[in-house]
Scaffold this active site. Structure first.
Site, PDB file in Angstrom:
ATOM      1  N   GLU A 426      10.696  34.541 102.827  1.00 44.62           N
ATOM      2  CA  GLU A 426      10.804  34.223 101.401  1.00 44.62           C
ATOM      3  C   GLU A 426      12.110  33.511 101.063  1.00 44.62           C
ATOM      4  O   GLU A 426      12.439  33.339  99.888  1.00 44.62           O
ATOM      5  CB  GLU A 426      10.629  35.491 100.555  1.00 44.62           C
ATOM      6  CG  GLU A 426      11.441  36.672 101.016  1.00 44.62           C
ATOM      7  CD  GLU A 426      10.994  37.989 100.389  1.00 44.62           C
ATOM      8  OE1 GLU A 426      10.364  37.976  99.321  1.00 44.62           O
ATOM      9  OE2 GLU A 426      11.288  39.043 100.982  1.00 44.62           O
ATOM     10  N   ASP A 450       9.079  34.249  95.761  1.00 46.66           N
ATOM     11  CA  ASP A 450      10.517  34.043  95.940  1.00 46.66           C
ATOM     12  C   ASP A 450      10.806  32.750  96.690  1.00 46.66           C
ATOM     13  O   ASP A 450      11.778  32.048  96.377  1.00 46.66           O
ATOM     14  CB  ASP A 450      11.138  35.231  96.702  1.00 46.66           C
ATOM     15  CG  ASP A 450      11.570  36.339  95.747  1.00 46.66           C
ATOM     16  OD1 ASP A 450      11.907  36.035  94.590  1.00 46.66           O
ATOM     17  OD2 ASP A 450      11.576  37.509  96.157  1.00 46.66           O
ATOM     18  N   CYS A 497       1.411  36.788 101.271  1.00 42.38           N
ATOM     19  CA  CYS A 497       1.162  37.918 100.380  1.00 42.38           C
ATOM     20  C   CYS A 497       1.632  37.617  98.954  1.00 42.38           C
ATOM     21  O   CYS A 497       1.568  38.473  98.083  1.00 42.38           O
ATOM     22  CB  CYS A 497       1.835  39.192 100.897  1.00 42.38           C
ATOM     23  SG  CYS A 497       3.625  39.136 100.924  1.00 42.38           S
TER      24      CYS A 497
END
Length: 539
Positions: A426, A450, A497
């Site tokens: 991320e 992110d 995810c």
């Protein structure tokens, strides 16, 4: 009449109410002259009970999976417990009483003993020992352990239901159940969720409800008795909409996440707590791709103990019945504040002291979570994922701490499994060194939320920047491709995810990139599955 309760499983049921009153076994104390014959009666009844439980186990195995069927194996083992058996046979011998009375008395004594214990798990055994004792008594009295039946589909109202009664419900006749007692973590509740039966507990319904029309609203936790015409019409419309959604589920449930030209992908669900597992199962996800463990901390007024965490992780692992459960370690900081951590106010918290940075500094807090995770691994298929990684050194430090945890568990004789270890990708830093990181872990899960804000230098919490926040930015897509290729070179599987995983306009692109897994909210599973099955990757 409207009565509030607590929801065990969502859904709407409309039908006739049926009040189920257990036929209480009337036990009278009788003096016996042939003690040996009475003990033999008990032993034969116990063997017949074990046979019944074996049949129930295999029935439950087909309907609700191995983990949820295991309660009937537990009951079989309890029947073989020497203390339980000796208490009954000693009472028959010493007091010269009938087997029924000895079994009932022992059941009451053991149940009271379990109920008085501090441990939640042991307290739950109180109901189990009563259940097995009632089963033996029923056999001794020459009665069948009846399966609940009705001439028409009904909403079943009961004081409580034992696990054995719940699994024997004829689902073609029972559209919902409502009980006065029970808990959301009981075996009965777990079975209800996996059987997809709308259910409420803690509902103090009147006995004269029997035969009246009723509505169960599993979303709101409400039982409505004798609803007015307008209320009935409102809920009939809601039920029709729910049924339409179920038809979609039935069309896709059990089908593979496979493209028209044969490419398969794993489709998992993101959850924030134990209570979300029901939605995961109802939507037929292949596993859990992100369990946000920080919600255990956010919902607590103090640091959750190892035991509290263990129970949560174990429950999820057991409910998923062997399917993969990827649990992300504590990810607080940024927009997720926890007062008892006493974190300093930061000018730019999204890029500050958060996630793995806190865990590596607060080693004992981190180890507590890791111990709970490894203990829970024994009860299912758990993988552990670490957030906000920016260096290989962080991963090596994590693995050192894991070795310490394993040593502690080994020394204490606590069973656990070796689990898959993965990291969140991320940060741009993690993307650029993903070839090196892939050598250290088993999988990558890309946190697109992110990664997008860090790549574009846009605070995703700032509404003024929404117009230029672009999750489809070419730079981000190039990063995704780089991570997938670097991961695969080192035998590391790669998933997403973040919210982008549920964007069905991107599904075909992700498949062509070679992504191995998508983890989305449970409600999006079927839509993404449908999209996958419509795609053609080659050509």
């Amino acid at each position: 009449m409207q009565i509030n309760g607590k929801s065990v499983f969502n859904g709407i049921a409309i039908g006739r109410l049926f009040v189920y009153n257990k036929a209480e076994n009337q036990i009278k104390r009788k003096k016996v002259t042939d003690v040996r014959k009475e003990i033999e009666r008990f032993q034969n009844a116990r063997e017949e009970s074990k046979k019944q439980l074996s049949e129930l186990y295999h029935k439950a195995l087909k309907e609700v999976g191995e983990v949820n069927a295991a309660i009937f194996e537990v009951h079989q083992m309890m029947l073989d417990d020497l203390d339980y058996e000796e208490s009954i046979t000693n009472m028959i011998t010493a007091q010269e009483v009938n087997a029924e009375f000895a079994v009932a008395s022992t059941g009451d004594n053991f149940s009271e003993m379990f109920a008085a214990m501090d441990d939640d798990y042991m307290r739950a055994r109180a109901a189990d020992v009563k259940d097995i004792s009632n089963r033996i008594i029923t056999v001794l009295q020459g009665e069948n352990h009846s399966i609940i039946q009705s001439e028409e589909p009904v909403i079943l109202l009961a004081d409580d239901l034992a696990p054995s009664e719940t699994v024997q419900l004829d689902k073609s006749k029972i559209i919902s159940f409502v009980t006065r007692h029970g808990s959301t973590n009981s075996h009965t509740a777990i079975l209800a969720r996996t059987m997809n039966i709308p259910a409420l507990i803690g509902v103090d319904f009147p006995e004269d409800a029997d035969g009246k029309m009723g509505i169960v609203d599993g979303q709101e936790g409400v039982l409505i008795i004798d609803p007015q015409v307008s209320v009935m019409e409102e809920y009939t419309a809601k039920k029709e909409k729910e049924d339409e959604e179920k038809r979609l589920l039935l069309e896709l449930k059990g089908k593979e996440n496979i493209t028209l030209d044969g490419k398969k992908i794993n489709l998992y669900a993101n959850i924030g707590g134990v209570g979300d597992v029901a939605d995961v199962l109802a939507n037929d996800a292949g596993g859990i791709g992100l369990f946000r463990s920080e919600f255990l901390y956010l919902e607590s007024e103090d640091y959750p103990t190892e035991e509290e965490q263990f129970k949560a992780y174990r429950t999820v692992a057991e409910n998923m019945a062997g399917k993969k459960v990827i649990i992300r370690t504590l990810d607080i900081g940024a927009d997720k504040k926890v007062d008892y951590f006493h974190l300093d106010k930061e000018e730019n918290p999204a890029m500050g002291y958060r996630a793995i940075r806190i865990c590596l500094d607060s080693k004992e807090i981190f180890k507590t979570q890791l111990r709970a995770l490894y203990r829970a691994s024994y009860y299912g298929t758990i993988s552990i994922m670490f957030p906000m990684i920016i260096s290989v050194g962080e991963v090596k430090r994590i693995k050192e701490i894991i070795r310490e945890v394993k040593t502690e568990l080994d020394e204490a004789g606590v069973p656990y499994k070796d689990v898959e270890l993965g990291i969140m990708i991320e940060t741009p830093a993690a993307v650029m060194i993903s070839n090196e990181l892939a050598k250290e872990v088993d999988f990558f899960s890309i946190g697109t939320n992110d990664l997008t804000q860090y790549t574009l230098a846009i605070d995703r919490q700032n509404p003024k920047l929404d117009r230029i926040y672009d999750a489809h930015h070419p730079a981000l897509l190039k990063m995704l491709q780089m991570v997938i290729e670097n991961g695969h070179k080192e035998g590391c599987w790669v998933g997403i995810c973040g919210e982008l995983g549920a964007d069905i306009t991107m599904t075909e692109i992700f498949l062509k990139m070679g992504l191995d897994e998508l983890s989305v909210s449970p409600s999006m599973i079927l839509q993404v599955r449908r999209k996958i099955r419509e795609c053609r990757i080659e050509g």
